[in-house]
Design a protein around this motif. Sequence first.
Motif, short mmCIF file in Angstrom:
data_model
loop_
_atom_site.label_atom_id
_atom_site.label_comp_id
_atom_site.label_asym_id
_atom_site.label_seq_id
_atom_site.Cartn_x
_atom_site.Cartn_y
_atom_site.Cartn_z
N ARG A 1 0.86 -1.19 0.00
CA ARG A 1 0.00 0.00 0.00
C ARG A 1 0.90 1.25 0.00
NH1 ARG A 1 -3.84 -1.79 4.90
NH2 ARG A 1 -4.54 0.38 4.77
N CYS A 2 1.64 1.38 -1.09
CA CYS A 2 2.72 2.38 -1.16
C CYS A 2 2.21 3.81 -1.15
CB CYS A 2 3.60 2.11 -2.36
SG CYS A 2 4.45 0.51 -2.20
N THR A 3 1.10 4.10 -1.83
CA THR A 3 0.58 5.46 -1.83
C THR A 3 0.20 5.88 -0.41
OG1 THR A 3 -0.19 5.27 -4.11
CG2 THR A 3 -1.20 6.99 -2.76
N GLU A 4 -0.46 4.99 0.33
CA GLU A 4 -0.82 5.31 1.72
C GLU A 4 0.43 5.51 2.56
OE1 GLU A 4 -4.23 2.99 3.55
OE2 GLU A 4 -3.89 1.88 1.66
N ALA A 5 1.47 4.73 2.28
CA ALA A 5 2.71 4.85 3.03
C ALA A 5 3.34 6.21 2.81
CB ALA A 5 3.69 3.73 2.63
N ALA B 1 1.89 19.12 3.03
CA ALA B 1 0.59 18.63 3.50
C ALA B 1 -0.40 18.53 2.35
CB ALA B 1 0.05 19.55 4.60
N TYR B 2 -0.39 19.50 1.45
CA TYR B 2 -1.28 19.46 0.29
C TYR B 2 -0.97 18.25 -0.58
CZ TYR B 2 -3.48 20.51 -4.14
OH TYR B 2 -4.23 20.41 -5.28
N TYR B 3 0.29 18.09 -0.91
CA TYR B 3 0.66 16.99 -1.80
C TYR B 3 0.53 15.61 -1.14
CZ TYR B 3 1.93 20.20 -5.44
OH TYR B 3 1.88 21.17 -6.40
N ALA B 4 0.51 15.58 0.16
CA ALA B 4 0.27 14.30 0.85
C ALA B 4 -1.06 13.71 0.40
CB ALA B 4 0.27 14.50 2.36
N ASP B 5 -2.04 14.57 0.17
CA ASP B 5 -3.36 14.10 -0.28
C ASP B 5 -3.57 14.20 -1.78
OD1 ASP B 5 -4.33 13.38 2.30
OD2 ASP B 5 -4.71 15.50 2.74
N HIS B 6 -2.57 14.70 -2.49
CA HIS B 6 -2.70 14.89 -3.95
C HIS B 6 -1.42 14.42 -4.65
CE1 HIS B 6 -5.41 17.88 -2.09
NE2 HIS B 6 -6.22 17.52 -3.05
N LEU B 7 -0.94 13.25 -4.28
CA LEU B 7 0.33 12.76 -4.81
C LEU B 7 0.36 12.65 -6.33
CD1 LEU B 7 1.37 9.91 -2.36
CD2 LEU B 7 2.64 11.98 -2.89
N ASP B 8 -0.74 12.31 -6.91
CA ASP B 8 -0.76 12.05 -8.35
C ASP B 8 -1.24 13.25 -9.17
OD1 ASP B 8 0.20 9.41 -8.08
OD2 ASP B 8 -1.81 8.75 -7.52
#
Length: 159
Positions: free
Chosen positions: A123-127, A149-156
């Motif tokens: 579960r790499c994205t969650e990690a 913090a923003y990119y933590a929830d918008h990685l892609d």
Amino acid sequence: MRNEELARAVHLREEGQGEEARRLLVDLARRHPDDAETSYQAAWAHDALGLEAEAVPYYERALAGEGLSEADRLGAFTGYGSTLRVLGRHAEALETFERGLKEFPGDGALRTFSAMALHNAGRCTEAVTTLLKVVAESDQAGGYDRAIAYYADHLDERV
């Protein structure tokens, strides 16, 4: 008597005499099987010697019992989850970290070890999200805490 023996064993472990400490703690845990503090110290002594599998039942007894200080309870969740992860028991590790985070929701170490278990569970994205949030909430973000913090929830997200 138990308090003195426990203090002696902890001192031995801290002084680098791990095997002697482990032997004392195993005996003490055998004589006081319901004592959570003794079980926690026995688990820690096994872990410190790389005996993760042998640490598991002591962590389980420590967390099932009562009487651990808040710091030791947090340490038991962290140590137990980490031990399970090292043993390849990733689902159990994640369950342990989730239990720990219910009691200690903001703890960065628990969240970081949980991220490692998430990675091991595929579960790499969650990690990565978890780790980015830990960094953003720390004083190590170098002024980029809001962006991280923003990119933590918008990685892609793409520009």
